[in-house]
Write an enzyme that holds these catalytic residues in place. Structure first.
Site, PDB file in Angstrom:
ATOM      1  N   LYS A  57       0.796  -1.229  -0.138  1.00 51.50           N
ATOM      2  CA  LYS A  57      -0.039   0.142  -0.050  1.00 51.50           C
ATOM      3  C   LYS A  57       0.869   1.272   0.057  1.00 51.50           C
ATOM      4  O   LYS A  57       0.543   2.286  -0.645  1.00 51.50           O
ATOM      5  CB  LYS A  57      -0.859  -0.128   1.292  1.00 51.50           C
ATOM      6  CG  LYS A  57      -2.085  -1.061   0.978  1.00 51.50           C
ATOM      7  CD  LYS A  57      -2.750  -1.287   2.345  1.00 51.50           C
ATOM      8  CE  LYS A  57      -3.823  -2.516   2.249  1.00 51.50           C
ATOM      9  NZ  LYS A  57      -4.497  -2.804   3.236  1.00 51.50           N
ATOM     10  N   GLN A 101      -4.640  -1.153   9.668  1.00 48.77           N
ATOM     11  CA  GLN A 101      -4.508  -2.446   8.977  1.00 48.77           C
ATOM     12  C   GLN A 101      -5.201  -3.541   9.979  1.00 48.77           C
ATOM     13  O   GLN A 101      -4.694  -3.529  11.191  1.00 48.77           O
ATOM     14  CB  GLN A 101      -2.927  -2.900   8.689  1.00 48.77           C
ATOM     15  CG  GLN A 101      -2.987  -4.343   8.171  1.00 48.77           C
ATOM     16  CD  GLN A 101      -3.601  -4.301   6.542  1.00 48.77           C
ATOM     17  OE1 GLN A 101      -3.573  -3.182   5.983  1.00 48.77           O
ATOM     18  NE2 GLN A 101      -4.177  -5.406   6.160  1.00 48.77           N
ATOM     19  N   ASP A 124     -11.056   3.268   4.400  1.00 53.34           N
ATOM     20  CA  ASP A 124     -11.376   1.700   4.349  1.00 53.34           C
ATOM     21  C   ASP A 124     -12.972   1.828   4.323  1.00 53.34           C
ATOM     22  O   ASP A 124     -13.483   0.758   4.054  1.00 53.34           O
ATOM     23  CB  ASP A 124     -11.027   0.855   5.655  1.00 53.34           C
ATOM     24  CG  ASP A 124      -9.901   0.282   5.710  1.00 53.34           C
ATOM     25  OD1 ASP A 124      -9.743  -0.009   4.286  1.00 53.34           O
ATOM     26  OD2 ASP A 124      -8.891   0.154   6.551  1.00 53.34           O
TER      27      ASP A 124
HETATM   28  N1  GUN Z   1      -7.050  -6.565   6.376  1.00 54.23           N
HETATM   29  C1  GUN Z   1      -7.466  -7.464   5.354  1.00 54.23           C
HETATM   30  N2  GUN Z   1      -8.145  -6.696   4.339  1.00 54.23           N
HETATM   31  C2  GUN Z   1      -8.088  -5.459   4.893  1.00 54.23           C
HETATM   32  C3  GUN Z   1      -8.721  -4.232   4.442  1.00 54.23           C
HETATM   33  O1  GUN Z   1      -9.215  -3.843   3.404  1.00 54.23           O
HETATM   34  N3  GUN Z   1      -8.610  -2.975   5.175  1.00 54.23           N
HETATM   35  C4  GUN Z   1      -7.706  -2.948   6.423  1.00 54.23           C
HETATM   36  N4  GUN Z   1      -7.386  -1.993   6.872  1.00 54.23           N
HETATM   37  N5  GUN Z   1      -7.265  -4.178   6.772  1.00 54.23           N
HETATM   38  C5  GUN Z   1      -7.460  -5.263   5.962  1.00 54.23           C
END
Ligand code: GUN
Length: 307
Positions: A57, A101, A124
């Protein structure tokens, strides 16, 4: 999309590259106006998969010109420390998007942390204000993976109206928001899960099948209506023939001859998640700018407490 053995392979890598190119162009235009968008990514602990996701990311953000701020905290970080960091990021005008995350270590209340993120910076789409806004069909920040799936579906199918979409899985991250987005696109939506009766029969009704169950190769040929469009969100690591490999929730080889179009794993939905994170960061910036314009400026605001 590629023609592959007479069926169409949905190429998430190519589509995500187009989305990222659009984002890059918008970032360049913002730069002309003296604005650089910023994305803060917070990782607590040392979960191996999360470390890879966060690294990707951050790298992708830098590639498109978004300033990325990585905050790595130890697995023993307490909730108050994490909440204080989120509050600092909420207040920082150079941060337009905040991503915490998941999963968080078990001693931290995930819901409390996600609710602490400003809804206008919630790239998110996990804050309940955004979850509720999506359910009401309002223009809010929506979760990245389902948003990316919608882009793939729109490109593959064109008009989605009236199609029967079946979503396999009811997670907050994928299944539920996916169902809401499909409903917003005027699909007829069925959500099925581990407790549903006769899953194959329910899935065979689908014009569009979205697999987000987290079970390797759960969906075989007898789950599919011929001509269905299949979106496989699953990313499962398995050991096979003495090798470690990634497979989806759909048995790709079995589904390939039946589907009108299908996403591969890897190279389908995966790259779309990060592309939509970048897109959401720009959308968040836009929402923040609109909110600032709508707020009466300090000098001209009536003094409500004294007047
Ligand atoms: N962990 C797995 N998928 C995601 C996501 O789309 N966003 C976040 N913040 N954590 C994750």
């Amino acid at each position: 999309m590629n023609v592959h053995q007479n069926i169409k392979l949905i190429d998430g890598k190519a589509t995500s590259a187009r989305v990222l190119a659009e984002v890059r162009e918008q970032v360049l235009a913002l730069r002309e106006a003296g604005i650089q968008p910023g994305l803060a990514v917070v990782l607590v602990g040392s979960d191996a998969a999360s470390q890879v996701y966060v690294r990707n990311k951050v790298l992708r953000a830098e590639e498109v010109g978004i300033r990325s701020l990585e905050h790595r905290l130890g697995a023993d970080t307490d909730e108050q420390t994490l909440l204080a960091l989120v509050q600092r990021l909420n207040a920082d005008p150079s941060v337009n998007g905040i991503l915490v995350q998941l999963p968080l270590p078990p001693h931290i209340d995930e819901h409390r942390v996600l609710q602490a993120v400003s809804p206008l910076k919630d790239v998110d789409g996990f804050h309940s204000a955004n979850v509720g806004g999506l359910a009401q069909g309002r223009d809010v920040l929506t979760p990245c993976t389902p948003s990316g799936c919608m882009r793939l579906l729109r490109d593959a199918c064109g008009d989605l109206r009236g199609k029967h979409a079946v979503v396999v899985g009811r997670s907050n991250i994928v299944g539920k928001p996916m169902a809401a987005l499909l409903l917003q696109a005027d699909c007829t939506v069925t959500v099925v899960h581990s407790r549903s009766r006769d899953l194959p029969a329910l899935c065979r009704q689908a014009d569009i099948l979205v697999a987000a169950a987290g079970k390797p190769r759960l969906i075989g040929a007898d789950w599919l209506k011929p001509g269905a469009v299949v979106i496989d969100v699953g990313i499962n690591r398995i050991e096979e023939d003495g090798r470690s490999r990634l497979v989806g929730d759909v048995d790709f080889a079995a589904a390939l001859p039946l589907a009108a179009a299908i996403t591969p794993v890897p190279g389908g939905v995966g790259p779309m998640t990060i592309a939509y994170l970048m897109k959401n960061t720009l959308l968040a910036l836009d929402l923040q700018q609109q909110a600032a314009l709508a707020r009466p400026s300090q000098e001209h605001a009536p003094c409500l407490s004294l007047c």
